[in-house]
Design a protein around this motif. Structure first.
Motif, PDB file in Angstrom:
ATOM      1  N   PRO A   1      10.273   6.510   8.622  1.00 60.20           N
ATOM      2  CA  PRO A   1       9.790   7.204   9.832  1.00 60.20           C
ATOM      3  C   PRO A   1       8.307   7.013  10.108  1.00 60.20           C
ATOM      4  N   LEU A   2       7.564   6.474   9.136  1.00 63.73           N
ATOM      5  CA  LEU A   2       6.137   6.229   9.360  1.00 63.73           C
ATOM      6  C   LEU A   2       5.896   4.890  10.056  1.00 63.73           C
ATOM      7  N   ALA A   3       6.961   4.220  10.506  1.00 69.63           N
ATOM      8  CA  ALA A   3       6.792   2.923  11.170  1.00 69.63           C
ATOM      9  C   ALA A   3       5.837   2.998  12.363  1.00 69.63           C
ATOM     10  N   PRO A   4       5.932   4.013  13.257  1.00 72.81           N
ATOM     11  CA  PRO A   4       4.959   4.065  14.370  1.00 72.81           C
ATOM     12  C   PRO A   4       3.524   4.199  13.885  1.00 72.81           C
ATOM     13  N   VAL A   5       3.328   4.955  12.793  1.00 69.66           N
ATOM     14  CA  VAL A   5       1.986   5.110  12.243  1.00 69.66           C
ATOM     15  C   VAL A   5       1.491   3.775  11.700  1.00 69.66           C
ATOM     16  N   ALA A   6       2.361   3.065  10.983  1.00 67.25           N
ATOM     17  CA  ALA A   6       1.961   1.789  10.401  1.00 67.25           C
ATOM     18  C   ALA A   6       1.617   0.770  11.479  1.00 67.25           C
ATOM     19  N   ILE A   7       2.395   0.737  12.550  1.00 68.67           N
ATOM     20  CA  ILE A   7       2.099  -0.194  13.639  1.00 68.67           C
ATOM     21  C   ILE A   7       0.773   0.179  14.294  1.00 68.67           C
ATOM     22  N   ALA A   8       0.558   1.500  14.477  1.00 67.91           N
ATOM     23  CA  ALA A   8      -0.678   1.952  15.107  1.00 67.91           C
ATOM     24  C   ALA A   8      -1.882   1.662  14.236  1.00 67.91           C
ATOM     25  N   ALA A   9      -1.713   1.773  12.917  1.00 66.72           N
ATOM     26  CA  ALA A   9      -2.831   1.600  11.995  1.00 66.72           C
ATOM     27  C   ALA A   9      -2.968   0.164  11.510  1.00 66.72           C
ATOM     28  N   ASP A  10      -2.240  -0.768  12.120  1.00 68.07           N
ATOM     29  CA  ASP A  10      -2.295  -2.173  11.735  1.00 68.07           C
ATOM     30  C   ASP A  10      -1.920  -2.340  10.260  1.00 68.07           C
ATOM     31  N   ALA A  11      -0.905  -1.601   9.838  1.00 72.52           N
ATOM     32  CA  ALA A  11      -0.459  -1.640   8.435  1.00 72.52           C
ATOM     33  C   ALA A  11       1.025  -1.969   8.342  1.00 72.52           C
ATOM     34  N   ALA A  12       1.525  -2.738   9.303  1.00 74.56           N
ATOM     35  CA  ALA A  12       2.953  -3.093   9.270  1.00 74.56           C
ATOM     36  C   ALA A  12       3.295  -3.874   8.013  1.00 74.56           C
ATOM     37  N   ALA A  13       2.420  -4.777   7.597  1.00 78.38           N
ATOM     38  CA  ALA A  13       2.688  -5.576   6.396  1.00 78.38           C
ATOM     39  C   ALA A  13       2.755  -4.689   5.168  1.00 78.38           C
ATOM     40  N   GLU A  14       1.873  -3.712   5.074  1.00 79.59           N
ATOM     41  CA  GLU A  14       1.852  -2.827   3.913  1.00 79.59           C
ATOM     42  C   GLU A  14       3.117  -1.971   3.855  1.00 79.59           C
ATOM     43  N   LEU A  15       3.554  -1.463   5.000  1.00 82.05           N
ATOM     44  CA  LEU A  15       4.769  -0.658   5.002  1.00 82.05           C
ATOM     45  C   LEU A  15       5.982  -1.521   4.699  1.00 82.05           C
ATOM     46  N   ARG A  16       6.011  -2.745   5.198  1.00 76.28           N
ATOM     47  CA  ARG A  16       7.132  -3.636   4.885  1.00 76.28           C
ATOM     48  C   ARG A  16       7.237  -3.868   3.386  1.00 76.28           C
ATOM     49  N   ARG A  17       6.111  -4.079   2.721  1.00 80.76           N
ATOM     50  CA  ARG A  17       6.148  -4.283   1.276  1.00 80.76           C
ATOM     51  C   ARG A  17       6.665  -3.037   0.571  1.00 80.76           C
ATOM     52  N   ALA A  18       6.238  -1.872   1.052  1.00 78.54           N
ATOM     53  CA  ALA A  18       6.682  -0.627   0.421  1.00 78.54           C
ATOM     54  C   ALA A  18       8.168  -0.391   0.631  1.00 78.54           C
ATOM     55  N   LEU A  19       8.724  -0.925   1.714  1.00 71.31           N
ATOM     56  CA  LEU A  19      10.141  -0.714   2.033  1.00 71.31           C
ATOM     57  C   LEU A  19      11.053  -1.738   1.386  1.00 71.31           C
ATOM     58  N   CYS A  20      10.496  -2.782   0.775  1.00 73.30           N
ATOM     59  CA  CYS A  20      11.318  -3.872   0.254  1.00 73.30           C
ATOM     60  C   CYS A  20      12.356  -3.343  -0.710  1.00 73.30           C
ATOM     61  N   ARG A  21      13.606  -3.820  -0.564  1.00 75.87           N
ATOM     62  CA  ARG A  21      14.693  -3.446  -1.447  1.00 75.87           C
ATOM     63  C   ARG A  21      15.768  -4.525  -1.359  1.00 75.87           C
ATOM     64  N   PRO A  22      16.614  -4.644  -2.379  1.00 73.38           N
ATOM     65  CA  PRO A  22      17.632  -5.701  -2.358  1.00 73.38           C
ATOM     66  C   PRO A  22      18.672  -5.469  -1.287  1.00 73.38           C
ATOM     67  N   VAL A  23      19.303  -6.561  -0.847  1.00 72.97           N
ATOM     68  CA  VAL A  23      20.329  -6.474   0.186  1.00 72.97           C
ATOM     69  C   VAL A  23      21.689  -6.153  -0.426  1.00 72.97           C
ATOM     70  N   ALA A  24      21.851  -6.382  -1.735  1.00 77.39           N
ATOM     71  CA  ALA A  24      23.133  -6.084  -2.383  1.00 77.39           C
ATOM     72  C   ALA A  24      23.400  -4.590  -2.378  1.00 77.39           C
ATOM     73  N   PRO A  25      24.677  -4.200  -2.462  1.00 79.97           N
ATOM     74  CA  PRO A  25      24.991  -2.775  -2.499  1.00 79.97           C
ATOM     75  C   PRO A  25      24.300  -2.095  -3.665  1.00 79.97           C
ATOM     76  N   GLU A  26      23.791  -0.908  -3.427  1.00 81.85           N
ATOM     77  CA  GLU A  26      23.080  -0.162  -4.437  1.00 81.85           C
ATOM     78  C   GLU A  26      24.003   0.846  -5.098  1.00 81.85           C
ATOM     79  N   PRO A  27      23.752   1.186  -6.370  1.00 82.91           N
ATOM     80  CA  PRO A  27      24.595   2.171  -7.048  1.00 82.91           C
ATOM     81  C   PRO A  27      24.565   3.498  -6.309  1.00 82.91           C
ATOM     82  N   GLY A  28      25.731   4.065  -6.110  1.00 85.75           N
ATOM     83  CA  GLY A  28      25.804   5.393  -5.528  1.00 85.75           C
ATOM     84  C   GLY A  28      25.575   5.447  -4.041  1.00 85.75           C
ATOM     85  N   ASP A  29      25.638   4.308  -3.350  1.00 80.32           N
ATOM     86  CA  ASP A  29      25.366   4.362  -1.911  1.00 80.32           C
ATOM     87  C   ASP A  29      26.643   4.379  -1.094  1.00 80.32           C
ATOM     88  N   GLY A  30      27.741   4.731  -1.732  1.00 77.93           N
ATOM     89  CA  GLY A  30      29.005   4.797  -1.010  1.00 77.93           C
ATOM     90  C   GLY A  30      29.492   3.441  -0.564  1.00 77.93           C
TER      91      GLY A  30
END
Length: 980
Positions: A587-616
């Motif tokens: 939800p902080l995506a608008p803040v990151a875009i406004a603060a010119d920190a899209a790259a930093e938020l993208r790195r923080a959001l990185c996660r594998p594409v494979a199914p994760e344990p417990g994600d139904g």
């Protein structure tokens, strides 16, 4: 050919590229037809068609049929559903077209105890031809057809050879044997005898058997071939050809579960409900199996002893569970309990884990268990696990409402959301709603599940959740606000969503966790609508309801004399989830875009594409929010090819899910990219479409981007009057008179309220985005080129007073460059040098090159020809690499004006050592952590080729030659950066 020999007809008819042959056509086909080419409609329909992904196998079949290069025939091995029958049928059709006569038999488990039952299948369609044989041979085969048990195998073998010779008088014969593992031993031995004597004859034998199953045919001199799973492209092609309507996340899930198995690719989607196929309803934790998949994969499970089946069920319900947890024992006893399953090829036993040989084997184990058996298994796993896994198992083991279990599930959902696993959070929260005893809790949890589902990219599911009401549900302002928020991005009614969110936030009954969610939603609505009125309301709400998590959206408000928003955001992104109050980052995506920190938020959001344990069972989603972050980051960093691919992907996602507001934003960003590359007609068409749809709905973000695309296209074309007009229609920072954008008096105060058509107000940092900073450079250049220098300086005074130059290094570069462009000659040289010395070139190469080219033009104008050539040549190199054709063409003209053609441009020596771009640094750090190129590509939403290209540049920049040296080199970069 009767009975079992048609068992695979549906697979063949649905496995062919294109429309294929209808099942009834295959059912009516005569397998021993002698019709030549042109008289067999089925054969004619199949000529030229290829099985998806089986070109190599079909080429092998052709070599067997034509010259027998691989021996007297071919023995195909493969697992259940691998497509053996499909390949045999395609081979039979090719053989008929080539003039062969085809005899077909299919082994059947029920007939394996009947001597010569397989041979009976082969002979029955040609029983009239048997009558033409000499008496001894004829009588032997008559006995096979009449009384299989009293025939001598050697005599039968010789008689069958004689029959093949008789049939071959009209053309070569192809004997096809499917499911050879179930053919009775007598028939198999006879066919092996015959096969060994076919090498010097035109007749051939094709057989298919289960992998790792013994058969006498293996010693008959046949070429032994393994039928592998389909590779990735072939699996996607087969799925797209037969199930084109699948939602993207459903397609990914099916591909993961099928793992290249053709039958699974065809059957798994067919077993889903329509709502699940389109994404309007969540996928179950375990996909349902169709009848044929259940038969093929379930048979070995049914034959296991009860103890092994119980252990397999525990392993299937939680693949992360230890070997001891699924067997209730440890050591040798645990391995002994699962030994029958391992011998059957269902699982592999590791040191402390059970791994299924194929995902469909796991589905089959769950499919064969009763509901009560599954509940008992979940209860056992709940006692052996912890955290999110324990909560999930408790939820599945509890058949009736239970507030204690619901509360544990809700807590686990919140932790999953904080770690970025939004779909897993939605699944758990929805189950918590189902187990809630209090209707008010049920409504609240259902709304929260809808919010997380929407944030995670499950738009259809979220929409269904907010529209569905259970009888007896009490009214709830927060749930109504979430519903309005979700639906607003479909119909564009952002003001309605804003009003309901504000009312729910001010409601005394709204709890702090719910208020946090509503405030995040309100931030998204305000950043999308981008009107001063909504931002003023947001400020008021934020002041009334500030709190631990609620303060996070306030990062977008740049407090006077406080730390810049970007600095505070980057600090937050580096903090553990517990330190940021359990708040999710997306939800902080608008803040990151406004603060010119899209790259930093993208790195923080990185996660594998494979199914994760417990994600139904959900694979990690790539939502529109993440895609927009990636587009913003790639556009700024000069990765325009990647940005365009991602923007088109975002537009396709929006169109497939009905998110019209999101589609307008992605369409506007595509218009911007087209303008950057000089595709002016495309940019205008896209922008005009956005303006027509977004203007009556007040989608200010899309409007601003579309108008900036028009302004940029005009700048690139040299039409500066039109560029200035478009830029001012956006509402230049500080303007109070949008109706008269050229009036100098409209720029006298940076604190003046923005006009009603102005979506960018200088009073708030969140609205002064890097996009607005880019606009300043466009507007100032257009103003100076059209003689409006004073207006340009008034704009610059307004943006500096609003603090846009303090948002980030990138915005500082843009404002500094614009200031130099508008400066008088006596100050221009120093200002240009100062701007180009700022650390923004890697994050914004296009802006840096524009400023450099402007400096070169100024130098040429002041007769400093040598320095002008150097600056223009350096700018041209970057602009050509980016593909910014209009700007590159203009710089070439300027170089020619200095007396130097671009081909003779001097080499540019950089004024400082090369540094990694933000994208290069992300790739390098992930590579240093041990990830492969493919894994890095999945995390950063790039292609494998792009990752390799980045590493190709990174190695020489860091002075290393291998991945093993990357970690030390990056630590040195960090050390030098800290020292600076």
């Amino acid at each position: 050919m009767v009975g079992r020999d048609l068992a695979g007809r549906d697979l063949i008819s649905r496995s062919l590229v294109g429309q294929g042959v209808a099942g009834r056509d295959v059912a009516n086909r005569n397998p021993v037809s002698r019709n030549p080419v042109g008289r067999n409609p089925v054969g004619r329909d199949l000529v030229g068609r290829e099985l998806v992904g089986r070109a190599a196998e079909l080429a092998l079949v052709d070599s067997v049929l034509t010259a027998g290069a691989t021996g007297p025939g071919l023995l195909l091995r493969g697992g259940p559903g691998a497509g053996k029958t499909a390949l045999l049928r395609a081979a039979a059709e090719r053989a008929r077209v080539a003039g062969h006569r085809v005899l077909w038999a299919t082994g059947a488990r029920a007939e394996r105890g009947f001597a010569f039952s397989g041979l009976h299948q082969l002979l029955y369609p040609v029983r009239q031809d048997v009558e033409r044989l000499p008496s001894p041979r004829r009588e032997v085969l008559r006995r096979v057809l009449a009384d299989c048990h009293h025939a001598d195998r050697l005599a039968v073998s010789a008689a069958l050879l004689a029959l093949l010779a008789e049939l071959a008088s009209a053309g070569p014969v192809l004997v096809v044997l499917d499911d050879a593992q179930w053919v009775d031993p007598s028939s198999a031995e006879v066919l092996a005898f015959v096969a060994r004597r076919l090498r010097d004859r035109p007749d051939r034998l094709l057989a298919a058997t289960a992998a790792d199953q013994p058969t006498p045919l293996a010693e008959a001199g046949l070429h032994d071939g393994e039928l592998p799973p389909l590779d990735g492209p072939a699996a996607r092609a087969l799925l797209a050809a037969h199930h084109p309507d699948l939602a993207p996340h459903v397609r990914r899930r099916v591909l993961d579960e099928a793992r290249g198995n053709p039958l699974a690719l065809l059957e798994l989607p067919a077993a889903l409900a329509e709502e699940q196929r389109t994404g309007a309803a969540p996928l179950p934790a375990f996909l349902p199996l169709g009848r044929r998949l259940a038969e093929r994969f379930g048979s070995p499970v049914r034959e296991l002893p009860g103890s092994a089946r119980r252990a397999l069920l525990l392993a299937a319900l939680d693949e992360d569970a230890s070997l001891a947890a699924v067997t209730g024992t440890s050591g040798t006893a645990a391995r002994t309990a699962l030994a029958p399953a391992e011998r059957a090829g269902l699982v592999r036993l590791g040191p402390n884990r059970v791994t299924f040989a194929h995902p469909v084997c796991r589905l089959a184990v769950v499919h064969l268990a009763s509901g009560e058996q599954r509940r008992r298994a979940h209860a056992a796993l709940a006692g052996a696990t912890s955290g999110h896994a324990r909560a999930r198992h408790l939820g599945e083991a509890t058949p009736e409402p239970d507030d204690a279990v619901a509360g544990e599930l809700e807590g686990a959902a919140g932790r999953a959301a904080a770690n970025g696993r939004l779909t897993a959070a939605a699944v758990s929260c929805l189950r918590a709603a189902e187990l809630s005893e209090d209707p008010a809790d049920r409504v609240r949890r259902r709304a929260q599940a809808a919010y997380w589902a929407w944030q995670g990219g499950r738009v259809g599911w979220a929409t269904d959740l907010v529209r569905h009401r259970v009888a007896g549900d009490p009214p709830d302002l927060a749930a109504a606000a979430v519903a309005a928020y979700v639906l607003a991005f479909r119909d564009g009614e952002l003001d309605v969503a804003h009003d309901r969110l504000v009312r729910a936030l001010d409601d005394p009954g709204t709890t702090p966790p719910v208020r946090d969610t509503l405030l995040e939603a309100l931030l998204h609505v305000c950043s999308t609508a981008a009107t001063p009125e909504l931002w003023a309301s947001f400020d008021a709400v934020l002041s009334r309801h500030g709190g631990s998590r609620s303060a996070q959206p306030g990062l977008c408000r740049d407090e006077p004399r406080g730390r810049p928003a970007r600095e505070r955001l980057v600090e937050l992104l580096g903090a553990p989830a517990a330190e940021r109050g359990g708040a999710p980052l997306l939800p902080l995506a608008p803040v990151a875009i406004a603060a010119d920190a899209a790259a930093e938020l993208r790195r923080a959001l990185c996660r594998p594409v494979a199914p994760e344990p417990g994600d139904g069972g959900f694979p990690a989603a790539v939502s529109d929010r993440e895609l927009e972050l990636a587009v913003v980051d790639c556009t700024a960093s000069g990765l325009w090819d990647e940005a365009e691919v991602l923007a088109r992907r975002g537009l396709a996602f929006a169109e497939s899910t009905g998110l019209n507001v999101v589609g307008a934003v992605f369409r506007a960003r595509l218009a911007l990219l087209a303008a950057l590359r000089g595709r002016d007609e495309e940019a205008r068409e896209l922008a005009d479409r956005v303006l027509r749809w977004a203007t009556p709905r007040g989608v200010g973000q899309a409007l601003a981007l579309a108008r900036r695309a028009l302004a940029l296209a005009a700048v690139g074309a040299g039409d500066y009057d039109r560029a200035y007009e478009h830029a001012c229609r956006i509402g230049p920072t500080g303007s109070t008179d949008p109706a008269n954008p050229t009036s100098p008096s409209s720029h006298t105060s940076s604190k003046s309220p923005a006009g009603p058509t102005n979506p960018i107000s200088p009073s708030t940092t969140c609205q002064l985005t890097p996009d607005a900073a880019e606009l300043v450079l466009d507007l100032v250049e257009a103003a100076v080129r059209t003689g409006r220098t004073e207006e340009a300086r008034a704009h610059l005074a307004a943006v500096r007073a609003a603090g846009l130059d303090r948002v980030s290094p990138g915005t500082a570069l843009l404002v500094a460059g614009a200031t130099a462009v508008a400066a008088p000659d006596e100050r221009a040289d120093a200002l240009f040098r100062a701007a180009l010395a700022l650390p923004g070139r890697d994050r914004r190469p296009f802006a840096h090159a524009r400023i450099r080219s402007a400096y070169g033009q100024w130098l040429r104008r002041t007769r400093a020809i040598g320095p002008a050539r150097r600056e223009l040549a350096a700018a041209l190199e970057v602009l050509e690499r980016l593909g910014a054709r209009p700007w590159a063409a203009r710089v070439r003209d300027d170089l020619r004006a200095t007396g130097l053609t671009p081909d003779r441009a001097p080499d540019h020596a950089p004024d400082r050592p090369a540094r990694l771009t933000a994208q290069e640094e992300s790739v390098a750090r992930l590579a240093a952590s041990g990830l492969t190129n493919k894994q890095i590509a999945a995390k950063l939403y790039l292609s494998d080729r792009t990752v390799g290209a980045h590493l190709y540049k990174v190695f020489p920049k860091l002075g290393v030659s291998s991945r093993t040296a990357l970690r030390d080199a990056l630590e040195e970069v960090d050390r030098v950066g800290t020292a600076d």
